[in-house]
Scaffold this motif. Sequence first.
Motif, PDB file in Angstrom:
ATOM      1  N   VAL A  18      42.334   7.350 -62.903  1.00  0.00           N
ATOM      2  CA  VAL A  18      41.954   7.916 -61.616  1.00  0.00           C
ATOM      3  C   VAL A  18      40.596   8.598 -61.777  1.00  0.00           C
ATOM      4  CG1 VAL A  18      42.567   9.643 -59.877  1.00  0.00           C
ATOM      5  CG2 VAL A  18      44.353   8.222 -60.919  1.00  0.00           C
ATOM      6  N   TYR A  19      39.745   8.419 -60.770  1.00  0.00           N
ATOM      7  CA  TYR A  19      38.434   9.060 -60.806  1.00  0.00           C
ATOM      8  C   TYR A  19      38.069   9.562 -59.418  1.00  0.00           C
ATOM      9  CZ  TYR A  19      36.777   4.567 -58.974  1.00  0.00           C
ATOM     10  OH  TYR A  19      36.598   3.443 -58.214  1.00  0.00           O
ATOM     11  N   VAL A  20      37.089  10.451 -59.386  1.00  0.00           N
ATOM     12  CA  VAL A  20      36.588  11.028 -58.144  1.00  0.00           C
ATOM     13  C   VAL A  20      35.078  10.826 -58.121  1.00  0.00           C
ATOM     14  CG1 VAL A  20      36.436  13.133 -56.751  1.00  0.00           C
ATOM     15  CG2 VAL A  20      38.421  12.778 -58.247  1.00  0.00           C
ATOM     16  N   LEU A  21      34.564  10.338 -57.010  1.00  0.00           N
ATOM     17  CA  LEU A  21      33.117  10.210 -56.806  1.00  0.00           C
ATOM     18  C   LEU A  21      32.689  11.310 -55.840  1.00  0.00           C
ATOM     19  CD1 LEU A  21      32.789   6.333 -56.458  1.00  0.00           C
ATOM     20  CD2 LEU A  21      32.203   7.760 -58.429  1.00  0.00           C
ATOM     21  N   ILE A  22      31.798  12.172 -56.313  1.00  0.00           N
ATOM     22  CA  ILE A  22      31.421  13.353 -55.549  1.00  0.00           C
ATOM     23  C   ILE A  22      29.936  13.274 -55.178  1.00  0.00           C
ATOM     24  CG2 ILE A  22      31.445  15.867 -55.514  1.00  0.00           C
ATOM     25  CD1 ILE A  22      33.259  15.670 -58.071  1.00  0.00           C
ATOM     26  N   PRO A  23      29.630  13.229 -53.885  1.00  0.00           N
ATOM     27  CA  PRO A  23      28.220  13.238 -53.480  1.00  0.00           C
ATOM     28  C   PRO A  23      27.530  14.497 -54.032  1.00  0.00           C
ATOM     29  CG  PRO A  23      29.637  12.742 -51.611  1.00  0.00           C
ATOM     30  CD  PRO A  23      30.534  13.183 -52.733  1.00  0.00           C
ATOM     31  N   THR A  24      26.342  14.287 -54.579  1.00  0.00           N
ATOM     32  CA  THR A  24      25.608  15.377 -55.217  1.00  0.00           C
ATOM     33  C   THR A  24      24.170  15.367 -54.720  1.00  0.00           C
ATOM     34  OG1 THR A  24      27.016  15.152 -57.166  1.00  0.00           O
ATOM     35  CG2 THR A  24      24.959  16.368 -57.447  1.00  0.00           C
ATOM     36  N   THR A  25      23.696  16.527 -54.312  1.00  0.00           N
ATOM     37  CA  THR A  25      22.332  16.669 -53.821  1.00  0.00           C
ATOM     38  C   THR A  25      21.567  17.607 -54.738  1.00  0.00           C
ATOM     39  OG1 THR A  25      23.032  16.338 -51.539  1.00  0.00           O
ATOM     40  CG2 THR A  25      20.901  17.411 -51.880  1.00  0.00           C
ATOM     41  N   THR A  26      20.375  17.189 -55.119  1.00  0.00           N
ATOM     42  CA  THR A  26      19.490  18.015 -55.931  1.00  0.00           C
ATOM     43  C   THR A  26      18.140  18.076 -55.221  1.00  0.00           C
ATOM     44  OG1 THR A  26      20.581  17.140 -57.909  1.00  0.00           O
ATOM     45  CG2 THR A  26      18.541  18.378 -58.242  1.00  0.00           C
ATOM     46  N   LEU A  27      17.624  19.272 -55.083  1.00  0.00           N
ATOM     47  CA  LEU A  27      16.303  19.472 -54.508  1.00  0.00           C
ATOM     48  C   LEU A  27      15.472  20.178 -55.568  1.00  0.00           C
ATOM     49  CD1 LEU A  27      14.751  19.117 -51.797  1.00  0.00           C
ATOM     50  CD2 LEU A  27      15.367  21.490 -51.287  1.00  0.00           C
ATOM     51  N   ILE A  28      14.442  19.459 -56.068  1.00  0.00           N
ATOM     52  CA  ILE A  28      13.610  20.029 -57.131  1.00  0.00           C
ATOM     53  C   ILE A  28      12.151  20.089 -56.694  1.00  0.00           C
ATOM     54  CG2 ILE A  28      15.118  19.295 -59.012  1.00  0.00           C
ATOM     55  CD1 ILE A  28      13.080  17.049 -59.584  1.00  0.00           C
ATOM     56  N   ARG A  29      11.443  21.010 -57.298  1.00  0.00           N
ATOM     57  CA  ARG A  29      10.021  21.171 -57.030  1.00  0.00           C
ATOM     58  C   ARG A  29       9.293  21.108 -58.367  1.00  0.00           C
ATOM     59  NH1 ARG A  29       7.149  23.425 -52.862  1.00  0.00           N
ATOM     60  NH2 ARG A  29       9.057  24.206 -51.920  1.00  0.00           N
ATOM     61  N   VAL A  30       8.232  20.331 -58.403  1.00  0.00           N
ATOM     62  CA  VAL A  30       7.363  20.265 -59.577  1.00  0.00           C
ATOM     63  C   VAL A  30       6.078  20.992 -59.213  1.00  0.00           C
ATOM     64  CG1 VAL A  30       6.123  18.771 -61.183  1.00  0.00           C
ATOM     65  CG2 VAL A  30       8.346  18.049 -60.278  1.00  0.00           C
ATOM     66  N   GLY A  31       5.851  22.122 -59.865  1.00  0.00           N
ATOM     67  CA  GLY A  31       4.653  22.912 -59.586  1.00  0.00           C
ATOM     68  C   GLY A  31       4.584  23.312 -58.132  1.00  0.00           C
ATOM     69  N   GLU A  32       3.450  23.041 -57.521  1.00  0.00           N
ATOM     70  CA  GLU A  32       3.227  23.408 -56.120  1.00  0.00           C
ATOM     71  C   GLU A  32       3.489  22.250 -55.161  1.00  0.00           C
ATOM     72  OE1 GLU A  32       2.604  26.570 -55.147  1.00  0.00           O
ATOM     73  OE2 GLU A  32       2.866  27.027 -57.289  1.00  0.00           O
ATOM     74  N   GLN A  33       3.959  21.130 -55.685  1.00  0.00           N
ATOM     75  CA  GLN A  33       4.225  19.970 -54.830  1.00  0.00           C
ATOM     76  C   GLN A  33       5.401  20.252 -53.904  1.00  0.00           C
ATOM     77  OE1 GLN A  33       4.815  16.544 -57.328  1.00  0.00           O
ATOM     78  NE2 GLN A  33       2.873  16.803 -58.378  1.00  0.00           N
ATOM     79  N   ASP A  34       5.499  19.428 -52.856  1.00  0.00           N
ATOM     80  CA  ASP A  34       6.649  19.534 -51.965  1.00  0.00           C
ATOM     81  C   ASP A  34       7.913  19.198 -52.744  1.00  0.00           C
ATOM     82  OD1 ASP A  34       5.086  20.186 -49.775  1.00  0.00           O
ATOM     83  OD2 ASP A  34       4.929  18.109 -49.067  1.00  0.00           O
TER      84      ASP A  34
ATOM     85  N   ASP B 149      19.730  12.291 -53.766  1.00  0.00           N
ATOM     86  CA  ASP B 149      21.140  12.180 -53.397  1.00  0.00           C
ATOM     87  C   ASP B 149      21.786  11.163 -54.324  1.00  0.00           C
ATOM     88  OD1 ASP B 149      21.278  13.965 -51.101  1.00  0.00           O
ATOM     89  OD2 ASP B 149      19.941  12.519 -50.129  1.00  0.00           O
ATOM     90  N   THR B 150      22.689  11.650 -55.165  1.00  0.00           N
ATOM     91  CA  THR B 150      23.354  10.800 -56.143  1.00  0.00           C
ATOM     92  C   THR B 150      24.862  11.013 -56.037  1.00  0.00           C
ATOM     93  OG1 THR B 150      23.187  12.495 -57.862  1.00  0.00           O
ATOM     94  CG2 THR B 150      21.386  10.892 -57.726  1.00  0.00           C
ATOM     95  N   VAL B 151      25.557  10.523 -57.039  1.00  0.00           N
ATOM     96  CA  VAL B 151      27.002  10.689 -57.124  1.00  0.00           C
ATOM     97  C   VAL B 151      27.326  11.268 -58.496  1.00  0.00           C
ATOM     98  CG1 VAL B 151      29.198   9.445 -57.203  1.00  0.00           C
ATOM     99  CG2 VAL B 151      27.476   8.786 -55.542  1.00  0.00           C
ATOM    100  N   THR B 152      28.275  12.176 -58.516  1.00  0.00           N
ATOM    101  CA  THR B 152      28.821  12.662 -59.772  1.00  0.00           C
ATOM    102  C   THR B 152      30.215  12.080 -59.914  1.00  0.00           C
ATOM    103  OG1 THR B 152      27.544  14.711 -59.692  1.00  0.00           O
ATOM    104  CG2 THR B 152      29.501  14.707 -61.093  1.00  0.00           C
ATOM    105  N   LEU B 153      30.446  11.427 -61.034  1.00  0.00           N
ATOM    106  CA  LEU B 153      31.755  10.858 -61.346  1.00  0.00           C
ATOM    107  C   LEU B 153      32.557  11.903 -62.098  1.00  0.00           C
ATOM    108  CD1 LEU B 153      33.770   8.444 -61.815  1.00  0.00           C
ATOM    109  CD2 LEU B 153      32.471   8.001 -63.912  1.00  0.00           C
ATOM    110  N   ALA B 154      33.754  12.154 -61.641  1.00  0.00           N
ATOM    111  CA  ALA B 154      34.667  13.064 -62.339  1.00  0.00           C
ATOM    112  C   ALA B 154      35.909  12.283 -62.722  1.00  0.00           C
ATOM    113  CB  ALA B 154      35.039  14.237 -61.443  1.00  0.00           C
ATOM    114  N   PHE B 155      36.355  12.474 -63.951  1.00  0.00           N
ATOM    115  CA  PHE B 155      37.605  11.857 -64.382  1.00  0.00           C
ATOM    116  C   PHE B 155      38.202  12.673 -65.514  1.00  0.00           C
ATOM    117  CE2 PHE B 155      34.320   9.859 -66.908  1.00  0.00           C
ATOM    118  CZ  PHE B 155      34.857   9.782 -68.181  1.00  0.00           C
ATOM    119  N   ARG B 156      39.494  12.497 -65.675  1.00  0.00           N
ATOM    120  CA  ARG B 156      40.234  13.234 -66.681  1.00  0.00           C
ATOM    121  C   ARG B 156      40.331  12.392 -67.955  1.00  0.00           C
ATOM    122  NH1 ARG B 156      43.882  17.599 -65.811  1.00  0.00           N
ATOM    123  NH2 ARG B 156      43.773  17.205 -63.587  1.00  0.00           N
ATOM    124  N   ASP B 157      40.110  13.068 -69.082  1.00  0.00           N
ATOM    125  CA  ASP B 157      40.293  12.446 -70.392  1.00  0.00           C
ATOM    126  C   ASP B 157      41.034  13.454 -71.260  1.00  0.00           C
ATOM    127  OD1 ASP B 157      40.195  10.720 -72.534  1.00  0.00           O
ATOM    128  OD2 ASP B 157      38.061  10.975 -72.914  1.00  0.00           O
TER     129      ASP B 157
END
Length: 148
Positions: A88-104, A109-117
């Motif tokens: 069983v696994y879970v796909l979790i929408p993941t948002t990251t907003l990063i800034r490099v220096g003074e740029q916009d 928008d990616t996915v994080t996979l979660a699963f039990r091991d």
Amino acid sequence: MNRILIAEDEDRIARFEQAFEQGDMDAVLTVVPPKVISSAADTYGLTEPQVLAAMKQAMINAMAAVTVEEYEIDLAAATTGETASGRVYVLIPTTTLIRVGEQDPVRSDTVTLAFRDDGTWYLVRIDDEQQVASLTAAYPEFDGVDLI
């Protein structure tokens, strides 16, 4: 979302999210699945501690050049699945907003996979084929699962 994740699991994910935002790479690495580390060690002829040290340094280097303005793992929008072998696994929408220096800021928008091991939930960020290849080398049951 199915109630696959219990409060303890959600707490683990929340702690990871906080660790990432704070740049605590030691805590971030606790969510990397053990077989991914072992597989990388075998592939590159390293020990597992060497792989962890290299992963930590790579993350520190990458994060040194950016400011994370937002990082969100959206559990409310997560979906679940099951591999052919029954994992069983879970796909979790993941948002990251990063800034490099003074740029916009740049939004990712990616996915994080979660699963039990072995009773513990692990997380794998899925945003390119290389990450999928690393995952499936360690956990072949994910081969053929649509993760991207």
